[in-house]
Write a protein that holds these residues in place. Structure first.
Motif, PDB file in Angstrom:
ATOM      1  N   GLU A 152       0.814  -1.217   0.000  1.00 14.33           N
ATOM      2  CA  GLU A 152       0.000   0.000   0.000  1.00 14.33           C
ATOM      3  C   GLU A 152       0.847   1.267   0.000  1.00 14.33           C
ATOM      4  O   GLU A 152       0.397   2.336   0.419  1.00 14.33           O
ATOM      5  CB  GLU A 152      -0.953  -0.006   1.195  1.00 14.33           C
ATOM      6  N   HIS A 153       2.068   1.168  -0.477  1.00 16.98           N
ATOM      7  CA  HIS A 153       2.945   2.343  -0.564  1.00 16.98           C
ATOM      8  C   HIS A 153       2.668   3.101  -1.864  1.00 16.98           C
ATOM      9  O   HIS A 153       2.355   2.483  -2.887  1.00 16.98           O
ATOM     10  CB  HIS A 153       4.407   1.891  -0.526  1.00 16.98           C
ATOM     11  N   PRO A 154       2.770   4.430  -1.847  1.00 17.15           N
ATOM     12  CA  PRO A 154       2.548   5.193  -3.094  1.00 17.15           C
ATOM     13  C   PRO A 154       3.447   4.763  -4.249  1.00 17.15           C
ATOM     14  O   PRO A 154       3.018   4.808  -5.404  1.00 17.15           O
ATOM     15  CB  PRO A 154       2.844   6.636  -2.669  1.00 17.15           C
ATOM     16  N   ASP A 155       4.681   4.342  -3.951  1.00 14.58           N
ATOM     17  CA  ASP A 155       5.556   3.877  -5.032  1.00 14.58           C
ATOM     18  C   ASP A 155       5.055   2.566  -5.637  1.00 14.58           C
ATOM     19  O   ASP A 155       5.236   2.308  -6.836  1.00 14.58           O
ATOM     20  CB  ASP A 155       6.985   3.696  -4.525  1.00 14.58           C
ATOM     21  N   THR A 156       4.424   1.745  -4.803  1.00 15.88           N
ATOM     22  CA  THR A 156       3.798   0.525  -5.321  1.00 15.88           C
ATOM     23  C   THR A 156       2.625   0.898  -6.229  1.00 15.88           C
ATOM     24  O   THR A 156       2.425   0.274  -7.287  1.00 15.88           O
ATOM     25  CB  THR A 156       3.312  -0.358  -4.159  1.00 15.88           C
ATOM     26  N   ALA A 157       1.861   1.911  -5.831  1.00 19.76           N
ATOM     27  CA  ALA A 157       0.763   2.398  -6.672  1.00 19.76           C
ATOM     28  C   ALA A 157       1.288   2.884  -8.015  1.00 19.76           C
ATOM     29  O   ALA A 157       0.676   2.630  -9.064  1.00 19.76           O
ATOM     30  CB  ALA A 157       0.007   3.517  -5.954  1.00 19.76           C
ATOM     31  N   GLU A 158       2.440   3.557  -7.991  1.00 20.67           N
ATOM     32  CA  GLU A 158       3.025   4.038  -9.245  1.00 20.67           C
ATOM     33  C   GLU A 158       3.430   2.872 -10.144  1.00 20.67           C
ATOM     34  O   GLU A 158       3.218   2.904 -11.364  1.00 20.67           O
ATOM     35  CB  GLU A 158       4.238   4.919  -8.957  1.00 20.67           C
ATOM     36  N   SER A 159       4.005   1.821  -9.538  1.00 18.54           N
ATOM     37  CA  SER A 159       4.383   0.638 -10.325  1.00 18.54           C
ATOM     38  C   SER A 159       3.157  -0.060 -10.903  1.00 18.54           C
ATOM     39  O   SER A 159       3.174  -0.527 -12.046  1.00 18.54           O
ATOM     40  CB  SER A 159       5.189  -0.334  -9.462  1.00 18.54           C
TER      41      SER A 159
ATOM     42  N   ALA B 214      -4.265   0.682  -7.709  1.00 18.58           N
ATOM     43  CA  ALA B 214      -3.422   1.862  -7.544  1.00 18.58           C
ATOM     44  C   ALA B 214      -4.238   3.057  -7.053  1.00 18.58           C
ATOM     45  O   ALA B 214      -3.806   3.805  -6.163  1.00 18.58           O
ATOM     46  CB  ALA B 214      -2.730   2.197  -8.859  1.00 18.58           C
ATOM     47  N   LEU B 215      -5.418   3.241  -7.619  1.00 19.63           N
ATOM     48  CA  LEU B 215      -6.284   4.348  -7.206  1.00 19.63           C
ATOM     49  C   LEU B 215      -6.679   4.208  -5.742  1.00 19.63           C
ATOM     50  O   LEU B 215      -6.664   5.183  -4.976  1.00 19.63           O
ATOM     51  CB  LEU B 215      -7.530   4.401  -8.092  1.00 19.63           C
ATOM     52  N   LYS B 216      -7.020   2.996  -5.334  1.00 22.93           N
ATOM     53  CA  LYS B 216      -7.416   2.741  -3.947  1.00 22.93           C
ATOM     54  C   LYS B 216      -6.287   3.078  -2.982  1.00 22.93           C
ATOM     55  O   LYS B 216      -6.505   3.672  -1.913  1.00 22.93           O
ATOM     56  CB  LYS B 216      -7.838   1.275  -3.793  1.00 22.93           C
ATOM     57  N   ILE B 217      -5.049   2.715  -3.343  1.00 24.49           N
ATOM     58  CA  ILE B 217      -3.884   3.032  -2.509  1.00 24.49           C
ATOM     59  C   ILE B 217      -3.724   4.539  -2.361  1.00 24.49           C
ATOM     60  O   ILE B 217      -3.558   5.059  -1.255  1.00 24.49           O
ATOM     61  CB  ILE B 217      -2.603   2.417  -3.108  1.00 24.49           C
ATOM     62  N   ASN B 218      -3.773   5.253  -3.490  1.00 25.61           N
ATOM     63  CA  ASN B 218      -3.546   6.697  -3.430  1.00 25.61           C
ATOM     64  C   ASN B 218      -4.639   7.420  -2.666  1.00 25.61           C
ATOM     65  O   ASN B 218      -4.368   8.366  -1.912  1.00 25.61           O
ATOM     66  CB  ASN B 218      -3.412   7.269  -4.847  1.00 25.61           C
ATOM     67  N   GLU B 219      -5.888   7.010  -2.857  1.00 25.11           N
ATOM     68  CA  GLU B 219      -6.977   7.645  -2.104  1.00 25.11           C
ATOM     69  C   GLU B 219      -6.794   7.430  -0.612  1.00 25.11           C
ATOM     70  O   GLU B 219      -7.055   8.334   0.190  1.00 25.11           O
ATOM     71  CB  GLU B 219      -8.324   7.080  -2.566  1.00 25.11           C
ATOM     72  N   LYS B 220      -6.342   6.237  -0.206  1.00 31.69           N
ATOM     73  CA  LYS B 220      -6.166   5.918   1.210  1.00 31.69           C
ATOM     74  C   LYS B 220      -4.943   6.604   1.809  1.00 31.69           C
ATOM     75  O   LYS B 220      -5.001   7.171   2.903  1.00 31.69           O
ATOM     76  CB  LYS B 220      -6.046   4.398   1.384  1.00 31.69           C
ATOM     77  N   VAL B 221      -3.821   6.558   1.100  1.00 24.33           N
ATOM     78  CA  VAL B 221      -2.553   7.017   1.657  1.00 24.33           C
ATOM     79  C   VAL B 221      -2.311   8.512   1.428  1.00 24.33           C
ATOM     80  O   VAL B 221      -1.870   9.223   2.326  1.00 24.33           O
ATOM     81  CB  VAL B 221      -1.386   6.186   1.080  1.00 24.33           C
ATOM     82  N   LEU B 222      -2.598   8.969   0.214  1.00 27.50           N
ATOM     83  CA  LEU B 222      -2.324  10.371  -0.136  1.00 27.50           C
ATOM     84  C   LEU B 222      -3.526  11.281   0.054  1.00 27.50           C
ATOM     85  O   LEU B 222      -3.364  12.495   0.238  1.00 27.50           O
ATOM     86  CB  LEU B 222      -1.844  10.454  -1.587  1.00 27.50           C
ATOM     87  N   GLY B 223      -4.721  10.704  -0.045  1.00 25.32           N
ATOM     88  CA  GLY B 223      -5.933  11.494   0.117  1.00 25.32           C
ATOM     89  C   GLY B 223      -6.698  11.636  -1.180  1.00 25.32           C
ATOM     90  O   GLY B 223      -6.131  11.509  -2.277  1.00 25.32           O
ATOM     91  N   PRO B 224      -8.004  11.912  -1.087  1.00 26.96           N
ATOM     92  CA  PRO B 224      -8.853  11.961  -2.282  1.00 26.96           C
ATOM     93  C   PRO B 224      -8.607  13.170  -3.181  1.00 26.96           C
ATOM     94  O   PRO B 224      -9.037  13.166  -4.336  1.00 26.96           O
ATOM     95  CB  PRO B 224     -10.266  12.006  -1.700  1.00 26.96           C
ATOM     96  N   ASP B 225      -7.917  14.198  -2.672  1.00 23.91           N
ATOM     97  CA  ASP B 225      -7.683  15.415  -3.466  1.00 23.91           C
ATOM     98  C   ASP B 225      -6.218  15.601  -3.838  1.00 23.91           C
ATOM     99  O   ASP B 225      -5.793  16.714  -4.170  1.00 23.91           O
ATOM    100  CB  ASP B 225      -8.181  16.650  -2.698  1.00 23.91           C
ATOM    101  N   HIS B 226      -5.442  14.548  -3.794  1.00 32.58           N
ATOM    102  CA  HIS B 226      -4.027  14.636  -4.150  1.00 32.58           C
ATOM    103  C   HIS B 226      -3.870  14.567  -5.671  1.00 32.58           C
ATOM    104  O   HIS B 226      -4.613  13.849  -6.338  1.00 32.58           O
ATOM    105  CB  HIS B 226      -3.253  13.503  -3.488  1.00 32.58           C
ATOM    106  N   PRO B 227      -2.889  15.298  -6.242  1.00 37.96           N
ATOM    107  CA  PRO B 227      -2.686  15.227  -7.696  1.00 37.96           C
ATOM    108  C   PRO B 227      -2.426  13.814  -8.215  1.00 37.96           C
ATOM    109  O   PRO B 227      -2.831  13.479  -9.330  1.00 37.96           O
ATOM    110  CB  PRO B 227      -1.462  16.127  -7.912  1.00 37.96           C
ATOM    111  N   ASP B 228      -1.754  12.968  -7.424  1.00 38.42           N
ATOM    112  CA  ASP B 228      -1.513  11.594  -7.879  1.00 38.42           C
ATOM    113  C   ASP B 228      -2.809  10.785  -7.920  1.00 38.42           C
ATOM    114  O   ASP B 228      -2.957   9.879  -8.747  1.00 38.42           O
ATOM    115  CB  ASP B 228      -0.500  10.903  -6.970  1.00 38.42           C
ATOM    116  N   THR B 229      -3.729  11.114  -7.038  1.00 42.61           N
ATOM    117  CA  THR B 229      -5.053  10.491  -7.094  1.00 42.61           C
ATOM    118  C   THR B 229      -5.775  10.934  -8.361  1.00 42.61           C
ATOM    119  O   THR B 229      -6.401  10.122  -9.051  1.00 42.61           O
ATOM    120  CB  THR B 229      -5.880  10.859  -5.848  1.00 42.61           C
ATOM    121  N   ALA B 230      -5.664  12.229  -8.676  1.00 37.48           N
ATOM    122  CA  ALA B 230      -6.279  12.748  -9.904  1.00 37.48           C
ATOM    123  C   ALA B 230      -5.693  12.065 -11.133  1.00 37.48           C
ATOM    124  O   ALA B 230      -6.415  11.746 -12.092  1.00 37.48           O
ATOM    125  CB  ALA B 230      -6.081  14.262  -9.993  1.00 37.48           C
ATOM    126  N   ALA B 231      -4.378  11.827 -11.118  1.00 35.57           N
ATOM    127  CA  ALA B 231      -3.727  11.180 -12.258  1.00 35.57           C
ATOM    128  C   ALA B 231      -4.299   9.783 -12.487  1.00 35.57           C
ATOM    129  O   ALA B 231      -4.537   9.379 -13.632  1.00 35.57           O
ATOM    130  CB  ALA B 231      -2.223  11.107 -12.033  1.00 35.57           C
TER     131      ALA B 231
END
Length: 288
Positions: free
Chosen positions: A29-36, A60-77
């Motif tokens: 559930e790490h953001p770098d894992t989401a990127e991979s 990947a989307l689920k990880i970013n929403e949980k870890v980075l937040g629903p309004d993070h640019p990486d979530t938007a990506a």
């Protein structure tokens, strides 16, 4: 490197290995894992393997929403990327809310004139163009192009994509005089930046060829369609949906030229690819 060159066969094991390393070293559930996960999903999308791409994008989307937040640019990506996959699958009902949410996040967090905001504008405009809502698509494309030219420069691939997409819209609207110079400029940029045998170059060749076909200028359309098909067969493979599209487009040109003998085998091959890869119910199969 291989992905950028369109060599997806050699890129796949490298992307799979990168994901495995990330999961082991950083956790599932790490953001770098989401990127991979996102990178591998994008590769499968380019290869036309949508069923393999979807669960990776979703995870990947689920990880970013949980870890980075629903309004993070990486979530938007990732919202943009998953929406793009659904668009390729012909599932337009699931595309719009994802694109709209991604645009809202980018405008809020990055600002209205950021290149990533321009990409989100472009994606939403693409959707509206595909469903025939040209009145909503045009101002979004124009705004996206303006941002790209100002921020990235006149010869950036992002600018080329914006030019090409606005040209696509004008062609769909029947405004060929406004479409042609945009297509020509975008093709010149992408050939210079990405190379003459890149899949993006093939896409731009195809679009300019379609324009000439619609204008009745078959002599200029044919070599462009043939070159596009050659690139896609070489780089994407003989059974890729984009190869099927090129076969169908060249067949349609021969039909328009009154040469059904050359058109029929191309139509048949296009249909067989789409039935095999996309399924019998996909919109592209119905159009084959």
């Amino acid at each position: 490197l291989y992905f950028g060159k369109g060599d997806y066969t050699r890129a796949e094991p490298l992307q799979q290995r990168a994901l495995k390393i990330s999961e082991k070293a950083l956790g599932p559930e790490h953001p770098d894992t989401a990127e991979s996960l996102n990178n591998l999903a994008t590769l499968y999308q380019r290869m036309g393997e949508y069923a393999r791409a979807e669960p990776l994008f979703k995870r990947a989307l689920k990880i970013n929403e949980k870890v980075l937040g629903p309004d993070h640019p990486d979530t938007a990506a990732l919202l943009n990327n998953l929406g793009g996959l659904y668009k390729d699958m012909g599932d337009y009902a699931r595309v719009e809310p994802m694109y709209q949410r991604a645009l809202k996040i980018n405008e809020k967090v990055l600002g209205p004139d950021h290149p990533i905001t321009a990409l989100a504008l472009n994606n939403l405009a693409d959707l509206y163009g595909d469903i025939g809502d040209y009145a909503r698509a045009e101002p979004l494309y124009q705004r996206s192009l303006k941002i790209q030219e100002q921020v990235l420069g006149p010869e950036h691939p992002g600018t080329a994509n914006s030019l090409n997409n606005l040209a696509n819209l004008y062609q769909d609207m029947g405004d060929y005089a406004r479409a042609e110079p945009l297509y020509q400029r975008s093709l010149k940029i992408i050939e210079k930046v990405s190379g003459p045998d890149h899949p993006d170059t093939a896409t731009f060749l195809n679009n300019l060829a379609d324009l000439y076909k619609n204008m009745g200028d078959y002599a200029r359309a044919e070599p462009l369609h043939q070159r596009c098909l050659k690139i896609r067969e070489k780089v994407l493979g003989p059974d890729h949906p984009h190869t099927a599209a090129s076969l169908g487009n060249l067949a349609a040109l021969y039909d328009s030229m009154g040469d059904p003998a050359r058109a029929e085998p191309l139509y048949d091959r296009s249909l067989k690819i789409n039935e095999k890869v996309l399924g019998s119910e996909h919109p592209e199969t119905a159009r084959s």
